[in-house]
Motif scaffolding. Structure first.
Motif, short mmCIF file in Angstrom:
data_model
loop_
_atom_site.label_atom_id
_atom_site.label_comp_id
_atom_site.label_asym_id
_atom_site.label_seq_id
_atom_site.Cartn_x
_atom_site.Cartn_y
_atom_site.Cartn_z
N VAL A 211 -78.09 44.46 3.82
CA VAL A 211 -79.39 44.04 3.35
C VAL A 211 -79.85 42.78 4.12
O VAL A 211 -78.91 41.82 4.01
CB VAL A 211 -79.37 43.88 1.92
CG1 VAL A 211 -81.11 43.38 1.59
CG2 VAL A 211 -79.23 45.09 0.89
N GLN A 212 -80.96 42.91 4.75
CA GLN A 212 -81.37 41.77 5.65
C GLN A 212 -82.14 40.89 4.64
O GLN A 212 -82.91 41.40 4.04
CB GLN A 212 -82.12 42.20 6.91
CG GLN A 212 -82.94 41.11 7.58
CD GLN A 212 -81.86 40.38 8.35
OE1 GLN A 212 -81.51 41.05 9.17
NE2 GLN A 212 -81.86 39.08 8.19
N ILE A 213 -81.72 39.38 4.55
CA ILE A 213 -82.27 38.70 3.90
C ILE A 213 -83.08 37.22 4.91
O ILE A 213 -82.29 37.07 5.88
CB ILE A 213 -81.54 37.96 2.92
CG1 ILE A 213 -80.04 37.25 3.29
CG2 ILE A 213 -81.30 39.26 1.85
CD1 ILE A 213 -80.29 35.81 3.40
N VAL A 221 -86.66 33.04 -0.75
CA VAL A 221 -85.74 34.23 -0.21
C VAL A 221 -86.42 35.52 -0.44
O VAL A 221 -86.77 36.00 -1.66
CB VAL A 221 -84.31 34.11 -0.98
CG1 VAL A 221 -83.53 35.22 -0.52
CG2 VAL A 221 -83.63 32.69 -0.79
N ILE A 222 -86.49 36.40 0.61
CA ILE A 222 -86.91 37.57 0.59
C ILE A 222 -85.60 38.53 1.38
O ILE A 222 -85.00 38.02 2.00
CB ILE A 222 -88.20 37.82 1.31
CG1 ILE A 222 -88.24 37.59 2.87
CG2 ILE A 222 -89.25 36.91 0.74
CD1 ILE A 222 -89.37 37.90 3.50
N VAL A 324 -94.21 35.38 5.52
CA VAL A 324 -94.28 36.48 4.56
C VAL A 324 -93.53 36.21 3.34
O VAL A 324 -92.48 35.71 3.04
CB VAL A 324 -93.73 37.88 5.13
CG1 VAL A 324 -94.68 38.21 6.42
CG2 VAL A 324 -92.42 37.77 5.59
N LYS A 325 -94.42 36.77 1.90
CA LYS A 325 -93.55 36.71 0.77
C LYS A 325 -93.13 38.08 0.49
O LYS A 325 -93.65 38.73 1.25
CB LYS A 325 -94.80 36.22 -0.13
CG LYS A 325 -95.22 34.74 -0.13
CD LYS A 325 -96.05 34.47 -1.29
CE LYS A 325 -96.83 32.94 -0.94
NZ LYS A 325 -95.74 31.99 -0.76
N VAL A 329 -94.16 42.38 2.20
CA VAL A 329 -93.46 43.15 3.04
C VAL A 329 -93.54 44.59 2.43
O VAL A 329 -93.39 44.98 1.53
CB VAL A 329 -91.90 42.69 2.73
CG1 VAL A 329 -90.98 43.46 3.69
CG2 VAL A 329 -91.71 41.23 3.17
N THR A 330 -93.86 45.31 3.54
CA THR A 330 -94.00 46.92 3.41
C THR A 330 -93.12 47.55 4.37
O THR A 330 -92.86 47.06 5.39
CB THR A 330 -95.60 47.50 3.50
OG1 THR A 330 -95.95 47.11 4.84
CG2 THR A 330 -96.39 46.67 2.43
#
Length: 455
Positions: A211-213, A221-222, A324-325, A329-330
């Protein structure tokens, strides 16, 4: 924003960083070894400075020379790319001491998460599932035998430091353990200067899901979704895709939430990847490790998320908030990356350095990208990693992405050196891969034996 950054790397990732910096209006300094005097990243950067002879230890791993180059050129920050010094906490700490921004996490976080034993302990504290394994470093075969008996075979031996598939061995029984431990320990000592090992139960068969964070200095953190990296040879990734066909909506929410929780627990800043092993039969996943840097396969995530990860790295290092929050993110469509190496798959993947006499890179159409530092007339040096390009495609769905990758690989033409393009074309066309029916054992146990039978 920074006025100037130094790129402490070479090849396609150095080119990628230079292009991102230029689009942000940031000046760039390339470093190079004597063997890379004519490399593309040297030509593209605003400035270039030689940091030593061909051997990596005397150039791309030479901290003093690289830091001297940053000071001499007035670079305010250093982007390490991947490999070389990208996960070296000592280098990050030296940058901090010299008031040069390291474009990555802090040295403290790198120590915490770069060491696999420390990382396991932190993930247990964070409530992220981990595989059963040793509680600390394992230094002797006697310790290894005792721990293996407690957790049960099969097991994985892993170097506590480093990555890239070095210092890793699968062990099925006690008879294999001692020679495997000694070999893995020697390899780890040679590669990382640290022979400490740890042991964990092997999840097999498994999917390798990462998973890319992204995190910033303001505590945001997203995640940018997951990548399936299960197609591997000798623990080295060969092909990656996003999203994973093995994960449904509920599991995707669980695994991405666990990755964000892991990053928040250590106050992670910049780009990173949380890697998991997924047991498809049970649906359970386990933390494997964290990569505290940008990944080779980051472009597939950029395609499906629309977020430029390298630009975010530079912005975050400059002190900016993420652009971006999570709710912004889509995810759209499907992306696949094939790693193109100068190697001979028919001769045990032996490296194939040499001069490129003719080159045609695939192009045309929406959703096709080639990251490379090659050009016609360029001589690939024998001293470094054999990866020379990455072909990345994006389609509205997985079938379209597969067909686009097949088309791109059919167009890819390199003369003068042997590459794995045909190997990748056969892999992407294999019925199991087309169906998404594979795990980490597929390439080595199923595909390669059949491939090597062919003339």
């Amino acid at each position: 924003m920074f006025n100037k950054i130094l790129i402490a790397n070479r090849g396609e990732i150095a080119v990628r960083i230079i292009r991102a910096a230029r689009e942000l209006g940031v000046g760039t300094v390339a470093i190079y070894s004597n063997a890379d005097r004519d490399a593309l990243h040297v030509h593209l950067a605003d400035e270039a400075i030689c940091v030593g002879p061909a051997r990596s230890t005397e150039s791309y791993l030479n901290m003093n020379n690289i830091l001297s180059a940053a000071v001499a050129t007035g670079a305010q920050a250093i982007h390490p790319g991947f490999g070389f010094l990208s996960e070296n906490s000592k280098f990050a700490r030296l940058c901090e001491e010299m008031n040069i921004k390291f474009i990555g996490p802090s040295a403290k976080v790198m120590d915490m998460m770069g060491d696999k034993i420390n990382a396991r302990a932190e993930m247990i504290k964070a409530g992220v599932p981990v595989t059963p394994g040793s509680e600390g470093e394992v230094h002797t075969t006697d310790e290894a035998v005792k721990i293996a008996e407690e957790i049960g075979y099969p097991i994985m031996l892993k170097a506590s430091a480093g990555g890239g598939g070095k210092g890793i061995r699968k062990v099925n029984n006690v008879e294999e353990l001692v020679p495997a431990f000694e070999a893995a320990q020697a390899e780890a000592q040679a590669a990382f200067g640290n022979g400490a090992m740890f042991i964990e139960r092997m999840i097999f068969p498994a999917r390798h899901i990462e998973v890319q964070i992204l995190g910033d200095s303001q505590g945001n953190v997203i995640h940018l979704g997951e990548r399936d990296c299960s197609l591997q040879r000798n623990n080295q990734k060969v092909l990656e895709e996003s999203p994973s066909v093995a994960i449904g909506h509920t599991l995707r929410q669980e695994i991405t939430a666990a990755a964000v929780k892991a990053a928040q627990h250590v106050s992670y800043e910049n780009a990173g990847t949380i890697e998991f092993l997924l047991d498809e039969s049970s649906g359970k996943f386990y933390f494997m490790e964290m990569n505290t840097r940008v990944q080779v396969e980051h472009p597939v995530t950029e395609f499906v998320s629309g977020v430029d990860i390298v630009k975010e790295q530079i912005r975050v290092a400059n002190g900016n908030e993420l652009s971006v929050k999570q709710e912004d993110v889509t995810f759209s469509g499907h992306a696949i990356e094939c790693r193109i190496n100068a190697e001979n798959p028919k001769f045990n993947f032996a490296p194939s350095p040499g001069k490129i006499t003719n080159l045609f890179l695939p192009s045309g159409g929406v959703g096709l990208r080639v990251d490379s530092a090659m050009y016609s007339g360029y001589s690939i040096p024998p001293y470094y990693d054999s990866m020379i390009a990455k072909v990345i495609v994006h389609g509205e769905n997985r079938f379209e992405a597969l067909m686009k990758m097949q088309r791109a690989l059919l167009e890819f033409d390199v003369e003068g050196v042997i590459t794995n393009v045909d190997f990748q074309l056969e892999l992407i066309s294999d019925p199991h891969v087309v169906a998404g029916d594979y795990d980490t054992s597929f390439l080595g146990n199923v595909f390669l034996p059949e491939y090597q039978k062919e003339d």
